[in-house]
Scaffold this motif. Structure first.
Motif, PDB file in Angstrom:
ATOM      1  N   TRP A  96       0.835  -1.206   0.000  1.00 53.54           N
ATOM      2  CA  TRP A  96       0.000   0.000   0.000  1.00 53.54           C
ATOM      3  C   TRP A  96       0.861   1.244   0.000  1.00 53.54           C
ATOM      4  O   TRP A  96       0.585   2.201  -0.705  1.00 53.54           O
ATOM      5  CB  TRP A  96      -0.940   0.007   1.210  1.00 53.54           C
ATOM      6  CG  TRP A  96      -2.238  -0.660   0.912  1.00 53.54           C
ATOM      7  CD1 TRP A  96      -2.568  -1.944   1.203  1.00 53.54           C
ATOM      8  CD2 TRP A  96      -3.358  -0.095   0.244  1.00 53.54           C
ATOM      9  NE1 TRP A  96      -3.836  -2.204   0.760  1.00 53.54           N
ATOM     10  CE2 TRP A  96      -4.346  -1.073   0.162  1.00 53.54           C
ATOM     11  CE3 TRP A  96      -3.618   1.154  -0.297  1.00 53.54           C
ATOM     12  CZ2 TRP A  96      -5.579  -0.864  -0.419  1.00 53.54           C
ATOM     13  CZ3 TRP A  96      -4.854   1.374  -0.881  1.00 53.54           C
ATOM     14  CH2 TRP A  96      -5.813   0.371  -0.935  1.00 53.54           C
ATOM     15  N   ARG A  97       1.909   1.245   0.795  1.00 47.74           N
ATOM     16  CA  ARG A  97       2.798   2.419   0.846  1.00 47.74           C
ATOM     17  C   ARG A  97       3.473   2.655  -0.502  1.00 47.74           C
ATOM     18  O   ARG A  97       3.586   3.779  -0.964  1.00 47.74           O
ATOM     19  CB  ARG A  97       3.859   2.244   1.930  1.00 47.74           C
ATOM     20  CG  ARG A  97       3.340   2.477   3.316  1.00 47.74           C
ATOM     21  CD  ARG A  97       4.498   2.540   4.312  1.00 47.74           C
ATOM     22  NE  ARG A  97       4.050   2.368   5.664  1.00 47.74           N
ATOM     23  CZ  ARG A  97       3.475   3.322   6.394  1.00 47.74           C
ATOM     24  NH1 ARG A  97       3.268   4.495   5.872  1.00 47.74           N
ATOM     25  NH2 ARG A  97       3.096   3.088   7.628  1.00 47.74           N
ATOM     26  N   LEU A 109      -7.641   7.423  -8.381  1.00 47.29           N
ATOM     27  CA  LEU A 109      -8.884   7.929  -7.779  1.00 47.29           C
ATOM     28  C   LEU A 109      -9.243   9.321  -8.270  1.00 47.29           C
ATOM     29  O   LEU A 109     -10.390   9.744  -8.125  1.00 47.29           O
ATOM     30  CB  LEU A 109      -8.773   7.926  -6.253  1.00 47.29           C
ATOM     31  CG  LEU A 109      -8.701   6.552  -5.593  1.00 47.29           C
ATOM     32  CD1 LEU A 109      -8.519   6.703  -4.093  1.00 47.29           C
ATOM     33  CD2 LEU A 109      -9.946   5.741  -5.906  1.00 47.29           C
ATOM     34  N   ALA A 110      -8.295  10.049  -8.858  1.00 49.15           N
ATOM     35  CA  ALA A 110      -8.575  11.394  -9.350  1.00 49.15           C
ATOM     36  C   ALA A 110      -9.441  11.373 -10.613  1.00 49.15           C
ATOM     37  O   ALA A 110     -10.071  12.374 -10.944  1.00 49.15           O
ATOM     38  CB  ALA A 110      -7.269  12.127  -9.631  1.00 49.15           C
ATOM     39  N   TRP A 141       0.727   3.760  -3.161  1.00 45.92           N
ATOM     40  CA  TRP A 141      -0.232   4.787  -2.754  1.00 45.92           C
ATOM     41  C   TRP A 141      -0.301   5.948  -3.739  1.00 45.92           C
ATOM     42  O   TRP A 141      -1.384   6.415  -4.078  1.00 45.92           O
ATOM     43  CB  TRP A 141       0.098   5.299  -1.355  1.00 45.92           C
ATOM     44  CG  TRP A 141      -0.953   6.224  -0.848  1.00 45.92           C
ATOM     45  CD1 TRP A 141      -0.859   7.563  -0.693  1.00 45.92           C
ATOM     46  CD2 TRP A 141      -2.273   5.865  -0.446  1.00 45.92           C
ATOM     47  NE1 TRP A 141      -2.034   8.065  -0.211  1.00 45.92           N
ATOM     48  CE2 TRP A 141      -2.924   7.039  -0.051  1.00 45.92           C
ATOM     49  CE3 TRP A 141      -2.962   4.657  -0.383  1.00 45.92           C
ATOM     50  CZ2 TRP A 141      -4.232   7.064   0.396  1.00 45.92           C
ATOM     51  CZ3 TRP A 141      -4.270   4.675   0.058  1.00 45.92           C
ATOM     52  CH2 TRP A 141      -4.901   5.860   0.439  1.00 45.92           C
ATOM     53  N   GLU A 142       0.821   6.415  -4.263  1.00 44.50           N
ATOM     54  CA  GLU A 142       0.823   7.550  -5.192  1.00 44.50           C
ATOM     55  C   GLU A 142       0.071   7.210  -6.478  1.00 44.50           C
ATOM     56  O   GLU A 142      -0.733   8.001  -6.968  1.00 44.50           O
ATOM     57  CB  GLU A 142       2.251   7.964  -5.505  1.00 44.50           C
ATOM     58  CG  GLU A 142       2.333   9.264  -6.266  1.00 44.50           C
ATOM     59  CD  GLU A 142       3.757   9.724  -6.440  1.00 44.50           C
ATOM     60  OE1 GLU A 142       4.035  10.296  -7.500  1.00 44.50           O
ATOM     61  OE2 GLU A 142       4.576   9.513  -5.524  1.00 44.50           O
ATOM     62  N   GLU A 143       0.318   6.020  -7.020  1.00 46.74           N
ATOM     63  CA  GLU A 143      -0.386   5.600  -8.229  1.00 46.74           C
ATOM     64  C   GLU A 143      -1.872   5.401  -7.952  1.00 46.74           C
ATOM     65  O   GLU A 143      -2.716   5.733  -8.777  1.00 46.74           O
ATOM     66  CB  GLU A 143       0.206   4.296  -8.792  1.00 46.74           C
ATOM     67  CG  GLU A 143       1.573   4.459  -9.396  1.00 46.74           C
ATOM     68  CD  GLU A 143       2.685   4.371  -8.363  1.00 46.74           C
ATOM     69  OE1 GLU A 143       2.416   4.004  -7.203  1.00 46.74           O
ATOM     70  OE2 GLU A 143       3.819   4.686  -8.705  1.00 46.74           O
ATOM     71  N   PHE A 144      -2.194   4.875  -6.774  1.00 48.26           N
ATOM     72  CA  PHE A 144      -3.594   4.624  -6.433  1.00 48.26           C
ATOM     73  C   PHE A 144      -4.366   5.933  -6.288  1.00 48.26           C
ATOM     74  O   PHE A 144      -5.487   6.046  -6.781  1.00 48.26           O
ATOM     75  CB  PHE A 144      -3.681   3.802  -5.139  1.00 48.26           C
ATOM     76  CG  PHE A 144      -5.084   3.457  -4.748  1.00 48.26           C
ATOM     77  CD1 PHE A 144      -5.853   2.613  -5.528  1.00 48.26           C
ATOM     78  CD2 PHE A 144      -5.642   3.991  -3.593  1.00 48.26           C
ATOM     79  CE1 PHE A 144      -7.153   2.294  -5.174  1.00 48.26           C
ATOM     80  CE2 PHE A 144      -6.937   3.678  -3.236  1.00 48.26           C
ATOM     81  CZ  PHE A 144      -7.690   2.832  -4.027  1.00 48.26           C
ATOM     82  N   THR A 145      -3.787   6.915  -5.640  1.00 49.09           N
ATOM     83  CA  THR A 145      -4.488   8.190  -5.491  1.00 49.09           C
ATOM     84  C   THR A 145      -4.626   8.900  -6.833  1.00 49.09           C
ATOM     85  O   THR A 145      -5.610   9.597  -7.061  1.00 49.09           O
ATOM     86  CB  THR A 145      -3.784   9.103  -4.461  1.00 49.09           C
ATOM     87  OG1 THR A 145      -2.421   9.236  -4.806  1.00 49.09           O
ATOM     88  CG2 THR A 145      -3.911   8.543  -3.060  1.00 49.09           C
ATOM     89  N   THR A 146      -3.675   8.722  -7.737  1.00 48.72           N
ATOM     90  CA  THR A 146      -3.807   9.258  -9.089  1.00 48.72           C
ATOM     91  C   THR A 146      -4.987   8.594  -9.795  1.00 48.72           C
ATOM     92  O   THR A 146      -5.776   9.256 -10.473  1.00 48.72           O
ATOM     93  CB  THR A 146      -2.517   9.016  -9.894  1.00 48.72           C
ATOM     94  OG1 THR A 146      -1.439   9.607  -9.185  1.00 48.72           O
ATOM     95  CG2 THR A 146      -2.603   9.591 -11.278  1.00 48.72           C
ATOM     96  N   ARG A 170     -12.420   5.235 -14.396  1.00 52.56           N
ATOM     97  CA  ARG A 170     -11.845   4.186 -13.545  1.00 52.56           C
ATOM     98  C   ARG A 170     -12.420   2.828 -13.900  1.00 52.56           C
ATOM     99  O   ARG A 170     -11.707   1.835 -13.948  1.00 52.56           O
ATOM    100  CB  ARG A 170     -12.111   4.507 -12.063  1.00 52.56           C
ATOM    101  CG  ARG A 170     -11.336   5.695 -11.587  1.00 52.56           C
ATOM    102  CD  ARG A 170     -11.312   5.805 -10.088  1.00 52.56           C
ATOM    103  NE  ARG A 170     -12.558   5.589  -9.410  1.00 52.56           N
ATOM    104  CZ  ARG A 170     -13.250   6.522  -8.753  1.00 52.56           C
ATOM    105  NH1 ARG A 170     -12.816   7.758  -8.705  1.00 52.56           N
ATOM    106  NH2 ARG A 170     -14.368   6.214  -8.138  1.00 52.56           N
TER     107      ARG A 170
END
Length: 115
Positions: A20-21, A31-32, A24-29, A38
């Motif tokens: 997850w750590r 979600l944008a 996380w950056e790719e996942f939040t991108t 998606r």
């Protein structure tokens, strides 16, 4: 994230919080993007099914005498999968117009749906 590490899952499976750590950056991108985009990104069943059928059609045929013969085989297979209203009848892709509109809004410099 700290709760995940300290919780039962983190204790039992320590690799999960690390994954997850790292992601996380790719996942939040991800979600944008709007929900429609998606859904298109994580739903590839229609494309995979089409590719599988086309691979099967060419593999079962063996060698083709010309490129035109191969293209004709692929065309006839796609045509056999297409319903009379023009929709590919592999599996249903709900909400494709909304997805296409979301892509056109999000990527207006790259997509022109009026062609």
């Amino acid at each position: 994230m700290d709760q995940l590490e300290a919780g039962e899952i983190g204790q039992r499976y320590p690799a999960i919080p690390r994954m997850w750590r790292t992601a996380w950056e790719e996942f939040t991108t991800f979600l944008a993007y709007p929900v429609e985009i998606r859904r298109a990104l994580y739903t590839t069943n229609v494309i995979e099914s089409l590719n599988a059928r086309l691979r099967k059609a060419t593999r079962n045929r063996g060698a083709f005498p010309s490129e035109q013969a191969a293209l004709k085989t692929l065309y006839l297979n796609v045509r056999a999968m297409t319903r009379p209203d023009g929709v590919i009848g592999i599996t249903r892709s709900n909400g494709w117009k909304a997805t296409l509109n979301a892509f056109a809004i999000q990527f207006s410099d790259r997509i022109n749906i009026n062609k």
